[in-house]
Design a protein around this motif. Structure first.
Motif, PDB file in Angstrom:
ATOM      1  N   PRO A   1       0.518  -1.151 -10.566  1.00  0.00           N
ATOM      2  CA  PRO A   1       0.774  -0.074  -9.607  1.00  0.00           C
ATOM      3  C   PRO A   1       0.224   1.269 -10.103  1.00  0.00           C
ATOM      4  O   PRO A   1       0.300   1.569 -11.295  1.00  0.00           O
ATOM      5  N   ASP A   2      -0.323   2.048  -9.186  1.00  0.00           N
ATOM      6  CA  ASP A   2      -0.743   3.414  -9.539  1.00  0.00           C
ATOM      7  C   ASP A   2       0.121   4.453  -8.823  1.00  0.00           C
ATOM      8  O   ASP A   2      -0.139   5.654  -8.907  1.00  0.00           O
TER       9      ASP A   2
ATOM     10  N   GLU B   1      -2.372   2.591   1.918  1.00  0.00           N
ATOM     11  CA  GLU B   1      -2.998   2.106   0.686  1.00  0.00           C
ATOM     12  C   GLU B   1      -4.375   1.531   1.041  1.00  0.00           C
ATOM     13  O   GLU B   1      -4.620   1.134   2.173  1.00  0.00           O
TER      14      GLU B   1
ATOM     15  N   LYS C   1      -3.038  -6.292  -2.241  1.00  0.00           N
ATOM     16  CA  LYS C   1      -2.038  -6.052  -3.289  1.00  0.00           C
ATOM     17  C   LYS C   1      -0.647  -5.974  -2.663  1.00  0.00           C
ATOM     18  O   LYS C   1      -0.481  -5.399  -1.578  1.00  0.00           O
TER      19      LYS C   1
ATOM     20  N   ARG D   1      -0.157  -0.232  -5.134  1.00  0.00           N
ATOM     21  CA  ARG D   1      -1.520   0.025  -5.590  1.00  0.00           C
ATOM     22  C   ARG D   1      -2.165   0.785  -4.460  1.00  0.00           C
ATOM     23  O   ARG D   1      -2.505   0.214  -3.425  1.00  0.00           O
TER      24      ARG D   1
END
Ligand code: MD6
Ligand code: FE
Length: 217
Positions: A118-119, A140, A145, A215
């Motif tokens: 994860p960001d 996203e 993801k 993500r």
């Protein structure tokens, strides 16, 4: 006449519940980390306080939000987006604590999604009465993801529909420590949270905290 009896959701269920293709509820999965998660949460909120954001339609959300990680989700009159800096402080969002990232990666793997890094971690704070209306998570870049969602504190009723806003929703009770991993064919399903019932949680008091790991880019 409607009966509350038939609307009710059981308090507990199996440790692992299949919600839909690609979506699984892992009950109590985050419990072993509860103290670490809550301590880390306090540090994050000290740097990036919870705030009630405004939707592009001009409504102030009843849920208060903050973020940690390289990217944070935000909304204002110009739209929904991910940003590197907290618009309130101008500083980067607090770093994602290692315990957060590890939990998200392991829960994703337990649900069959390998190498989830994860960001972004959106942190939602619900007080009694706060709710989230039906929406899709579609800001996203890569819908391949999954999203990993961790519930802490007071229990909530999670509404889970389908690809169309008008699809019938099912109700799942999400309690302290429950983790939902959600991807694949249900990644874009509409979902929301019913108004939070009042109560008092031993560790978190009169609130529900939800962490959603994504993500984004
Ligand atoms: C909440 N969660 O549980 C709000 N979105 O407070 C979400 O909107 C959500 O839990 C995508 C995937 C899992 C979620
Ligand atoms: Fe969502």
């Amino acid at each position: 006449m409607t009966s509350d009896l038939f609307d009710s959701v059981p308090d507990t269920g199996p440790a692992r519940e299949h919600m839909a293709e690609g979506a699984v509820l892992l009950r109590g999965h985050a419990r072993p980390l509860e103290n670490e998660l809550i301590a880390a949460l306090h540090d994050i909120v000290a740097q990036a306080p919870f705030r009630r954001m405004v939707t592009p339609g001009g409504h102030q959300m009843s849920v208060a939000m903050t973020n940690c990680g390289p990217l944070g989700w935000t909304t204002d009159s110009s739209g929904y987006r991910y940003v590197q800096n907290d618009p309130e402080t101008g500083k980067p969002w607090p770093a994602m604590p290692p315990a957060f990232a590890q939990l998200a990666e392991r829960a994703a793997a337990a649900a069959g999604f390998n190498e989830f890094a994860p960001d972004a971690c959106l942190i939602n704070c619900y007080e009694p009465g706060a709710r989230m209306s039906l929406h899709q998570d579609r800001d996203e870049q890569d819908f391949d993801k999954p999203i990993v969602s961790v519930s802490l504190g007071l229990p909530a009723i999670f509404l889970f529909g389908g690809l169309k806003r008008s699809d019938k929703t099912r109700r799942f009770r999400l309690a302290h420590g429950d983790v939902v991993v959600w991807g694949g064919p249900s990644r874009l399903f509409f979902h929301g949270v019913a108004p939070l019932a009042d109560g008092e949680h031993v560790l978190l008091g009169r609130q529900r905290i939800n962490l959603t790991f994504r993500r984004a880019r």
